[in-house]
Each structure stands twice: as C-alpha cells, then as structure tokens.
Design an enzyme around this catalytic site. Sequence first.
Site, PDB file in Angstrom:
ATOM      1  N   HIS A 313       0.919  -1.242   0.002  1.00 44.87           N
ATOM      2  CA  HIS A 313       0.063   0.012  -0.027  1.00 44.87           C
ATOM      3  C   HIS A 313       0.939   1.145   0.039  1.00 44.87           C
ATOM      4  CE1 HIS A 313      -3.125   2.744   1.238  1.00 44.87           C
ATOM      5  NE2 HIS A 313      -3.965   1.749   0.833  1.00 44.87           N
ATOM      6  N   ASP A 371      -7.978  -5.642   0.325  1.00 47.31           N
ATOM      7  CA  ASP A 371      -8.383  -6.592  -0.631  1.00 47.31           C
ATOM      8  C   ASP A 371      -8.019  -7.842  -0.670  1.00 47.31           C
ATOM      9  OD1 ASP A 371      -9.696  -4.382  -2.096  1.00 47.31           O
ATOM     10  OD2 ASP A 371      -7.954  -3.405  -2.999  1.00 47.31           O
TER      11      ASP A 371
END
Length: 436
Positions: A313, A371
């Site tokens: 991320h 996710d």
Amino acid sequence: MTPSDVKATLSFSDGSPQMELPLYKGTIGPDVIDIRKLYAQTGKFTYDPGFLSTASCNSTITYIDGDKGELLYRGYPIEQLAVNCDYLETCYLLLYGELPTPSQKEEFVSRVTNHTMVNEQMQFFLRGFRRDAHPMAVMTGLVGALSAFYHDSTDINNPEHREIAAIRLIAKMPTLVAMAYKYTIGQPYIYPKNDLSYAGNFMRMMFATPCEEYKPNDVLVRAMDRIFTLHADHEQNASTSTVRLCGSSGTNPFAAIAAGVACLWGPAHGGANEACLNMLNDIQQMGGVAKIGDFIKQVKDKSSNVKLMGFGHRVYKNYDPRAKLMRETCHEVLGELGLHDDPLFKLAMELEKIALEDEYFVARKLYPNVDFYSGIVQRAIGIPVPLFTAIFALARTVGWIAQLNEMIGDPEYKIGRPRQLFVGATKRDVKPIAQR
Ligand code: ACO
C-alpha cells in the site's frame, strides 16, 4: 490551518536569492511546507510525480497513520466504527462530521431510503450495453448518466443541490450495481424494498428473483455492511483525488463521481480485489499451497511483472487495519456458510503467512491490504468476481462526495492544475510534407 513557528528556507547553489517558506501544522500527522508562492517568487516548480510528498488539500475527514496501521474517520478508529456503527451511520459521520443521534439517524435513513429507486428510463439506457460488459464499464456509464436524469441537483455551487445529489448517489448506487448484475445474468431487475437495511436491501436486489423471495441472512448482511464501512473513505487516494480534480472544474457531482468510478477500476487501486481473487484461483489451479513457493519466487523476480495482489500500500507500511477486520469477517462468513475448509481461504492464509516471513516483503514493509480478504468474503456471499470493484465503488461513493463537498465548501479552493517539467522538443518549424 495552524501556522507553525518553524519556517523552511530554500536556498540555491547558484546564488539565486533564498526563499522562506511557511509551515502549517495539522491536528495530527506531518507538517506541510506551503509552496504556493514558490513559482511567483522563484520562477521554479516542484517536481513530485505520483504525489509522494505533496499534500493536495487540507481535510478534516479521514486520517491514516501508515506506519502504525491506523485509520480514523473524523477521529474515530475504524475498528470501533466497524463494530459499533452501521454503514449509514458511517455515511452520516463522513458527510456531516459527527455521528448521528438516534433521531438524526432515523431522519437520514429515511431520506436515503426515499431515493433508492432510479428513474425508470435508466433501465433502457442500461440495455444499450452488451450483456458481457464489465460491471465497472457499466457503472462508469450509469453514474455519469445520472446527471442526465437528475437535472435539479447538478449545480455544484448550490449547497442544496450538493446535498440532494449526495443523498441520491448514496441511495441509488446499490440499485445501480444490482441492476448491472441482473442485466449481465439476464434476470429481471428487482426494485428496492425500503423496509430492509441498506445492506439487506442491496443483497435482496442482487439475489431475489420475481419467483423466489430472498431472505437476507443476518451474518451475511452484517458482512456486507462491514465491507461498505471499511471502504467508505480513505483520504486522498487516486480515485478521491480524481473526484476532487474533476469537481474542481465546477462539473456536476454525478460527473465527478463517475470519474472516481473510472479511476477506481484500475488493478493498482479498486480492481485489486478482483485481481487478488483471480491470482488465488490461478495459484489454486497451478497446484495450490504446494505452489506458493514458486509463485513467491515469480513475484520477487522483477522481470516477471507479477505482483502479490492484495499486498502493499502506498500509505500503510504496516498491516492495513481494514485487512484485520476483513479477515475476522471472513472467518465469520465462512463459518456461517460451512465453508471453513474453503481452499482459497486456506491458500490465502498460507500465502499471507509465508509472505509476512519473507525477507523481500519484510524489507519493503509489504503487508496485506483490505483487498486480500474482501474478495474471499464476497465470493462466499455469492458476489461474482467482476462485481467486486463495483461494490467498492458503491461503498466509496460517500467518501468521494464528502471529499468533493469539503473541497467546494473551502473558500480557498481553486481549479486543480498541476504543472510539468517539459523535456520534449523545443520550438521548431513545420516542413512541408514532401521534405520530411
Ligand atoms: N508484490 C510484490 N512487490 C511489491 C508489491 C506487491 N504487491 N507492492 C509493492 N512491491 C514492491 C515494488 O516492486 C517495489 O520494489 P523495489 O523497491 O524493489 O522496486 C517496492 O515494493 C515499493 O513498491 P512501490 O510500487 O514503489 O509502492 P507504491 O506505493 O507505488 O505502490 C501499490 C503501492 C500500487 C498498492 C503496490 O503495493 C501494488 O501494486 N500492490 C498490489 C495491488 C494492490 O493490492 N492494490 C490495492 C491497494 S489498496 C486499495 O486500493 C484498496
């Protein structure tokens, strides 16, 4: 913005005059250096592709501490919101800054539920798409088209229009996503049913048919509601910045949100949940857990272009707090459905374990993001893989609107217009075609 006592000084090695730059303090997080006057005073721009060090706005909505793995909506930790509030309470919080009282919640829920239907004409518009179109292609079109159906709420400078557009978008997104799904599988659209919860209504529109009523399962409805809450906002990510930039031209809210939907589609952003599930399926087909080692080898080989989807991320350099909550929901949903032996879930847990111990991932601070588990949950609920990102868009709509409205309400807001470092040809003359 609170000015800091500290000032930054910019000096140049060629003897050009130095410049003092003011600093501002946020309530939390890094201070920012104000470079707005830089070009006027020095004739120079800053260079920051990908906005690695640039704050594009000041905001009061969402705060992320990527090192700690902390996510706050209006100051409230996501862990507390996910457990104590439902999605519509979270929407209220993001839009208006405070959690609703019981009567405020009742009024808000009633306003949203009053707008769940879409103009009947929209189904004819939807019919223009191929049945096998990707749901995100359909959603980009449908959301943009809302501006053609709701002319009375398209003036972004009118606070009443912004308010009604916000309610309409939040209310209609589940209806549109469910319509897009029903269209692809050739089933009739199911109209919303306003005595159900927001998530329950969405699931009924997805899974009921005119010949068979759908009884929402509380555990699955709660899981869906949590997916919505965890995805509701995430400060200045790519799609939110897209919405702000698009809205900064004064375009209508529906068009700005459609731009956000388009940006979210990409596999480096909202498309990652779909890509992650496809990756798990591929590894499973290659031989499952036994093949994790080979797959990780490929991921580490830079020439392969293979990434461990659902990992890494831009902001979190620690475990994404949403991934922890999603992992918990994953256990709950698979338990409820008797799927605890689900091979993809087992594969995901093993992959996570191996990656978290691997030097490549440790050194780069690559941890699972939201996710990684959300795809497994959605698949267990019965959501088809290509619809995952559309559900993310549904959930993120409130964040986009809150951020857009915050920008428009800011007296200092200007049209977004980045500059560039030009490295192309300098001025030259066009030769007649015969001489080229
Ligand atoms: N698998 C393997 N290597 C990775 C991964 C990954 N998932 N993510 C980052 N890296 C590596 C990069 O190759 C780079 O290595 P290097 O230093 O040897 O060149 C290093 O880690 C830093 O990565 P960057 O690409 O510079 O990080 P950036 O902040 O630009 O990218 C991103 C973040 C796009 C999310 C990236 O981690 C990624 O592509 N992850 C997979 C897709 C994904 O899961 N996206 C979902 C994001 S969350 C969301 O939108 C809800």
